[in-house]
Design an enzyme around this catalytic site. Structure first.
Site, PDB file in Angstrom:
ATOM      1  N   THR A 164      29.914  57.776  86.564  1.00  0.00           N
ATOM      2  CA  THR A 164      31.366  57.537  86.642  1.00  0.00           C
ATOM      3  C   THR A 164      31.757  56.900  87.975  1.00  0.00           C
ATOM      4  OG1 THR A 164      31.623  59.562  85.331  1.00  0.00           O
ATOM      5  CG2 THR A 164      33.611  58.679  86.376  1.00  0.00           C
TER       6      THR A 164
ATOM      7  N   ARG B  47      25.621  55.173  77.777  1.00  0.00           N
ATOM      8  CA  ARG B  47      25.913  55.890  79.031  1.00  0.00           C
ATOM      9  C   ARG B  47      24.919  55.485  80.123  1.00  0.00           C
ATOM     10  NH1 ARG B  47      30.704  58.761  79.403  1.00  0.00           N
ATOM     11  NH2 ARG B  47      29.681  60.022  80.992  1.00  0.00           N
TER      12      ARG B  47
ATOM     13  N   TYR C 181      42.840  59.759  76.163  1.00  0.00           N
ATOM     14  CA  TYR C 181      42.324  60.573  77.277  1.00  0.00           C
ATOM     15  C   TYR C 181      42.909  61.985  77.283  1.00  0.00           C
ATOM     16  CZ  TYR C 181      39.753  56.767  79.608  1.00  0.00           C
ATOM     17  OH  TYR C 181      38.835  55.799  79.940  1.00  0.00           O
TER      18      TYR C 181
ATOM     19  N   GLU D 254      36.390  58.846  68.682  1.00  0.00           N
ATOM     20  CA  GLU D 254      36.889  57.696  69.454  1.00  0.00           C
ATOM     21  C   GLU D 254      36.811  56.398  68.651  1.00  0.00           C
ATOM     22  OE1 GLU D 254      34.907  57.647  73.245  1.00  0.00           O
ATOM     23  OE2 GLU D 254      35.955  59.436  73.935  1.00  0.00           O
TER      24      GLU D 254
ATOM     25  N   ARG E 223      28.321  49.816  86.096  1.00  0.00           N
ATOM     26  CA  ARG E 223      29.247  50.340  87.106  1.00  0.00           C
ATOM     27  C   ARG E 223      28.751  50.051  88.518  1.00  0.00           C
ATOM     28  NH1 ARG E 223      30.841  55.875  83.819  1.00  0.00           N
ATOM     29  NH2 ARG E 223      32.826  55.145  82.971  1.00  0.00           N
TER      30      ARG E 223
ATOM     31  N   PHE F 132      43.915  63.200  88.097  1.00  0.00           N
ATOM     32  CA  PHE F 132      43.880  61.734  88.009  1.00  0.00           C
ATOM     33  C   PHE F 132      44.484  61.184  86.715  1.00  0.00           C
ATOM     34  CE2 PHE F 132      39.651  63.301  86.601  1.00  0.00           C
ATOM     35  CZ  PHE F 132      39.592  62.754  85.329  1.00  0.00           C
TER      36      PHE F 132
ATOM     37  N   ASN G 230      36.393  51.652  86.946  1.00  0.00           N
ATOM     38  CA  ASN G 230      34.929  51.624  86.817  1.00  0.00           C
ATOM     39  C   ASN G 230      34.441  50.834  85.596  1.00  0.00           C
ATOM     40  OD1 ASN G 230      35.695  53.462  84.902  1.00  0.00           O
ATOM     41  ND2 ASN G 230      34.551  55.182  85.740  1.00  0.00           N
TER      42      ASN G 230
ATOM     43  N   HIS H 155      34.200  52.200  79.595  1.00  0.00           N
ATOM     44  CA  HIS H 155      34.225  53.541  79.011  1.00  0.00           C
ATOM     45  C   HIS H 155      33.132  53.617  77.952  1.00  0.00           C
ATOM     46  CE1 HIS H 155      35.564  57.200  76.985  1.00  0.00           C
ATOM     47  NE2 HIS H 155      35.274  56.550  75.862  1.00  0.00           N
TER      48      HIS H 155
HETATM   49  N1  UDP Z   1      38.438  59.125  86.664  1.00  0.00           N
HETATM   50  C1  UDP Z   1      39.220  58.989  87.803  1.00  0.00           C
HETATM   51  N2  UDP Z   1      38.996  59.849  88.846  1.00  0.00           N
HETATM   52  C2  UDP Z   1      38.064  60.830  88.802  1.00  0.00           C
HETATM   53  C3  UDP Z   1      37.276  60.957  87.645  1.00  0.00           C
HETATM   54  C4  UDP Z   1      37.491  60.080  86.590  1.00  0.00           C
HETATM   55  O1  UDP Z   1      40.081  58.125  87.879  1.00  0.00           O
HETATM   56  O2  UDP Z   1      37.910  61.576  89.787  1.00  0.00           O
HETATM   57  C5  UDP Z   1      38.672  58.197  85.529  1.00  0.00           C
HETATM   58  C6  UDP Z   1      37.561  57.136  85.405  1.00  0.00           C
HETATM   59  O3  UDP Z   1      38.145  55.903  84.999  1.00  0.00           O
HETATM   60  C7  UDP Z   1      36.685  57.753  84.343  1.00  0.00           C
HETATM   61  C8  UDP Z   1      37.718  58.396  83.418  1.00  0.00           C
HETATM   62  O4  UDP Z   1      38.691  58.924  84.309  1.00  0.00           O
HETATM   63  O5  UDP Z   1      35.877  56.787  83.709  1.00  0.00           O
HETATM   64  C9  UDP Z   1      37.202  59.506  82.532  1.00  0.00           C
HETATM   65  O6  UDP Z   1      36.520  60.434  83.328  1.00  0.00           O
HETATM   66  P1  UDP Z   1      35.135  61.080  82.844  1.00  0.00           P
HETATM   67  O7  UDP Z   1      34.835  62.205  83.785  1.00  0.00           O
HETATM   68  O8  UDP Z   1      35.210  61.379  81.386  1.00  0.00           O
HETATM   69  O9  UDP Z   1      34.063  59.918  83.158  1.00  0.00           O
HETATM   70  P2  UDP Z   1      33.260  58.915  82.216  1.00  0.00           P
HETATM   71  O10 UDP Z   1      32.888  59.647  80.961  1.00  0.00           O
HETATM   72  O11 UDP Z   1      34.161  57.738  81.953  1.00  0.00           O
HETATM   73  O12 UDP Z   1      32.060  58.519  83.036  1.00  0.00           O
END
Ligand code: UDP
Length: 145
Positions: free
Chosen positions: A93, A87, A51, A128, A104, A59, A114, A117
């Site tokens: 998300t 996706r 990450y 990745e 989700r 976060f 959530n 990934h």
């Molecule tokens: N996340 C979080 N708080 C936030 C946004 C994201 O804890 O406000 C976490 C969540 O588990 C998310 C991950 O960080 O899946 C990666 O964030 P991203 O914006 O890349 O979302 P994704 O691609 O997973 O939908």
């Protein structure tokens, strides 16, 4: 559309809820073929590295703590337009904003926990996938379903 590979992770909340099978079934039903699967306990360093793009986000520390709180399922999914399709199947998300019928929406606890990934671009998918799987651990096969 081109055949792509994408990295999928069932996060610790999904493993704890006992829905590994249900999540994988959704991918198989919608044309995403698991070509590598491994249960893993991520170390802090592995989660931080994975990450790294989110390092500056507020976060980040909590996310790393969550992702190392229990085992995860690491998978490579293969299929036509696999990155975007994954996706779509995952949903937004924030589960509160995720479309009906997405993983989700149906299973996630909150914006952090959530459940899944999925790589967000074909370029990131390559990075990745190779972060967790050497090529020899990825196995192509044909579906006869
Ligand atoms: N996340 C979080 N708080 C936030 C946004 C994201 O804890 O406000 C976490 C969540 O588990 C998310 C991950 O960080 O899946 C990666 O964030 P991203 O914006 O890349 O979302 P994704 O691609 O997973 O939908």
């Amino acid at each position: 559309m081109a055949i792509e590979r994408t990295l999928s992770i069932i996060k610790p909340d999904g493993v704890e809820k006992g829905i590994i099978g249900k999540v994988i079934a959704r991918f198989e039903e919608k044309g995403l073929k698991p070509v590598a699967i491994r249960l893993a306990q991520l170390s802090k360093a592995e989660a931080e590295g994975f990450y790294a793009v989110h390092k500056a986000r507020p976060f980040f520390a909590d996310l790393v703590k969550f992702m190392t709180s229990g085992p995860v399922v690491l998978m490579v999914l293969e299929g036509e337009g696999a990155v975007a399709k994954n996706r779509e199947i995952m949903g937004a998300t924030d589960p509160a904003k995720a479309a009906p019928g997405t993983i989700r929406k149906d299973f996630a606890t909150n914006i952090e926990k959530n459940t899944v990934h999925g790589s967000d671009s074909p370029e990131n998918a390559k990075i990745e996938v190779s972060y967790f799987f050497p090529e020899v651990q990825i196995h192509a096969y044909e579906w006869k379903k």
